[in-house]
Write a protein that holds these residues in place. Structure first.
Motif, PDB file in Angstrom:
ATOM      1  N   ASP A  96       7.370   1.955   4.441  1.00 42.42           N
ATOM      2  CA  ASP A  96       8.094   2.805   5.393  1.00 42.42           C
ATOM      3  C   ASP A  96       9.271   2.086   6.035  1.00 42.42           C
ATOM      4  OD1 ASP A  96       6.405   4.851   5.011  1.00 42.42           O
ATOM      5  OD2 ASP A  96       5.499   4.819   6.994  1.00 42.42           O
ATOM      6  N   PRO A 138       0.838  -1.203   0.000  1.00 43.19           N
ATOM      7  CA  PRO A 138       0.000   0.000   0.000  1.00 43.19           C
ATOM      8  C   PRO A 138       0.874   1.254   0.000  1.00 43.19           C
ATOM      9  CG  PRO A 138      -0.327  -1.344   1.987  1.00 43.19           C
ATOM     10  CD  PRO A 138       0.914  -1.818   1.334  1.00 43.19           C
ATOM     11  N   GLN A 159      -8.620   7.802   1.187  1.00 44.07           N
ATOM     12  CA  GLN A 159      -7.646   7.225   2.109  1.00 44.07           C
ATOM     13  C   GLN A 159      -8.328   6.918   3.444  1.00 44.07           C
ATOM     14  OE1 GLN A 159      -6.320   9.452  -0.532  1.00 44.07           O
ATOM     15  NE2 GLN A 159      -6.240   7.301  -1.061  1.00 44.07           N
ATOM     16  N   LEU A 160      -8.933   5.735   3.494  1.00 42.74           N
ATOM     17  CA  LEU A 160      -9.743   5.361   4.659  1.00 42.74           C
ATOM     18  C   LEU A 160      -8.984   4.431   5.600  1.00 42.74           C
ATOM     19  CD1 LEU A 160     -13.166   4.786   2.833  1.00 42.74           C
ATOM     20  CD2 LEU A 160     -12.430   6.783   4.131  1.00 42.74           C
ATOM     21  N   GLY A 161      -7.678   4.371   5.462  1.00 34.88           N
ATOM     22  CA  GLY A 161      -6.873   3.584   6.390  1.00 34.88           C
ATOM     23  C   GLY A 161      -6.224   2.376   5.746  1.00 34.88           C
ATOM     24  N   GLN A 197      -6.888   3.425  -4.478  1.00 30.64           N
ATOM     25  CA  GLN A 197      -7.723   3.581  -3.281  1.00 30.64           C
ATOM     26  C   GLN A 197      -8.260   5.005  -3.376  1.00 30.64           C
ATOM     27  OE1 GLN A 197      -5.694   4.004   0.466  1.00 30.64           O
ATOM     28  NE2 GLN A 197      -7.408   3.154   1.632  1.00 30.64           N
ATOM     29  N   ALA A 231      -0.802   4.413  -0.749  1.00 28.72           N
ATOM     30  CA  ALA A 231      -1.800   5.462  -1.014  1.00 28.72           C
ATOM     31  C   ALA A 231      -1.821   6.550   0.062  1.00 28.72           C
ATOM     32  CB  ALA A 231      -3.187   4.828  -1.141  1.00 28.72           C
ATOM     33  N   GLY A 232      -1.051   6.361   1.134  1.00 24.86           N
ATOM     34  CA  GLY A 232      -1.075   7.335   2.243  1.00 24.86           C
ATOM     35  C   GLY A 232      -0.554   8.701   1.814  1.00 24.86           C
ATOM     36  N   LYS A 233      -0.835   9.686   2.647  1.00 26.10           N
ATOM     37  CA  LYS A 233      -0.481  11.064   2.279  1.00 26.10           C
ATOM     38  C   LYS A 233       0.972  11.419   2.589  1.00 26.10           C
ATOM     39  CE  LYS A 233      -5.058  13.110   2.368  1.00 26.10           C
ATOM     40  NZ  LYS A 233      -5.822  11.865   2.459  1.00 26.10           N
ATOM     41  N   GLY A 234       1.616  10.630   3.427  1.00 25.65           N
ATOM     42  CA  GLY A 234       3.030  10.879   3.730  1.00 25.65           C
ATOM     43  C   GLY A 234       3.281  12.241   4.350  1.00 25.65           C
ATOM     44  N   THR A 235       2.428  12.626   5.294  1.00 20.80           N
ATOM     45  CA  THR A 235       2.529  13.985   5.858  1.00 20.80           C
ATOM     46  C   THR A 235       3.818  14.206   6.657  1.00 20.80           C
ATOM     47  OG1 THR A 235       1.207  13.235   7.722  1.00 20.80           O
ATOM     48  CG2 THR A 235       0.044  14.425   5.987  1.00 20.80           C
ATOM     49  N   ARG A 236       4.411  13.090   7.116  1.00 21.91           N
ATOM     50  CA  ARG A 236       5.648  13.272   7.899  1.00 21.91           C
ATOM     51  C   ARG A 236       6.859  13.547   7.011  1.00 21.91           C
ATOM     52  NH1 ARG A 236       5.444   7.893  11.077  1.00 21.91           N
ATOM     53  NH2 ARG A 236       4.471   7.308   9.109  1.00 21.91           N
ATOM     54  N   LYS A 263       6.482   9.821  -1.116  1.00 20.52           N
ATOM     55  CA  LYS A 263       7.625   9.633  -0.195  1.00 20.52           C
ATOM     56  C   LYS A 263       8.359   8.337  -0.507  1.00 20.52           C
ATOM     57  CE  LYS A 263       5.391   7.181   3.553  1.00 20.52           C
ATOM     58  NZ  LYS A 263       4.837   7.140   4.853  1.00 20.52           N
TER      59      LYS A 263
END
Ligand code: UTP
Length: 293
Positions: free
Chosen positions: A131, A9, A106-108, A103, A11-16, A26
């Motif tokens: 990660d 996966p 982004q529902l988790g 996805q 699809a996360g926003k990678g805010t960090r 990222k």
């Protein structure tokens, strides 16, 4: 039976990892010129995986393109007799078969994995999170596959030891010893507990094998913490109804999900490589004088 498919996966926003992750995934951030996602895909391929299912979102197309051939660039490098570069580029493009599934919201992480249901079908499959990079002679995913194969293709959650301080950053596994001291029959997984809330120090850095039943549990879990569908909730339901093992895998694991951890991983990877190590060594006297380190 073989485990041939892996879900990754992304699809996360990678805010960090902002601001770099604003327009660039990222997962494409390099460590010594190699995108982080390549280390993860290489682990999967070395473990016998033949098809990667990326769960993607808007803006992540570069990841899919990266694992495709770039014939124009290959022809250019061939014409220029840049054989080394040509090999690097063509190897990545022909490393593995890739499927991309969007996805849309982004529902988790739980929801992200459920998106792979139709492509996976009824086969057991691996999940690797981008990660974390794990280095080792026997790839971590291979170790989990081997355990699953020996135990009726049951689900296996990869774990590593963490300190008291780190417990609250991870999903923590509790269980009873099974077969040997590295293997537990999982009783419970707790998402980011306080260190006094569990005696366990076994954390889940993002390596799993799942049997197809995981999709049944992912379909019925309600939204959990953070308003997201949590993979942990589905694993807990599964462990109540069937054999789920955890395995303390061997290997050096690097968390690369934050700028600080990415920095540490980059330095360590450089120190493992004679060429880069020499560059650092030559600079140390200058740096220690200039920055008083
Ligand atoms: P994280 O919780 O680390 O989120 O997701 P993130 O977006 O990658 O990074 P931060 O926290 O904002 O910096 C763990 C994994 O699950 C994926 C992410 O891409 C990451 O690989 N994920 C998460 C999805 O694919 N979809 C989601 O809805 C959530």
């Amino acid at each position: 039976m073989k485990i041939k498919k892996a879900v990754i996966p992304v699809a996360g926003k990678g805010t960090r990892f902002l601001p770099a992750s604003k327009n660039t995934p990222k997962e494409m951030m390099p460590i010594l010129g190699v995108p982080m996602i390549q280390y993860v895909v290489e682990e999967a391929v070395r473990s016998g995986i033949e098809e990667i299912i990326f769960i993607t979102s808007y803006g992540k197309e570069t990841i899919i393109d990266y694992f495709d051939r770039n014939l124009e660039l290959e022809n250019y490098l061939r014409e220029k007799n840049k054989d080394g570069d040509l090999k690097l580029v063509s190897n990545v493009g022909s490393m593995v078969e890739v499927v991309a599934i969007r996805q849309k919201e982004q529902l988790g992480l739980g929801h992200a994995i459920l998106c792979a249901k139709t492509v996976i079908g009824s086969e057991p499959f691996a999940v690797l999170l981008g990660d974390d990079i794990v280095l080792g002679d026997i790839p971590a995913t291979q170790q989990l596959i081997d355990l699953s194969l020996k135990n009726n293709m049951c689900s296996v959650v990869g774990v590593m030891n963490v300190s008291d301080k780190e417990v609250s950053s991870y999903g923590i596994v509790e269980g009873v010893q099974y077969l040997n001291e590295r293997t537990l029959k999982m009783t419970k997984m707790i998402e980011k507990p306080k260190s006094y809330e569990t005696a366990s120090r076994l954390a889940t850095p993002g390596r799993y094998i799942f049997s197809k039943e995981i999709f049944d549990y992912l379909e019925i879990i309600p939204k959990g913490s953070g308003g997201e569908y949590q993979l942990t909730d589905a694993i807990n339901l599964m462990a109540k109804n069937q054999n789920v093992l955890s395995y303390l895998f061997e290997g050096e694991r690097y968390d690369t999900g934050t700028i600080e951890n990415h920095l540490v991983a980059t330095i360590e990877f450089a120190l493992k490589n004679e060429h880069y190590k020499k560059i650092i060594q030559e600079k140390i006297p200058y740096w220690s004088k200039k920055y008083e380190i």
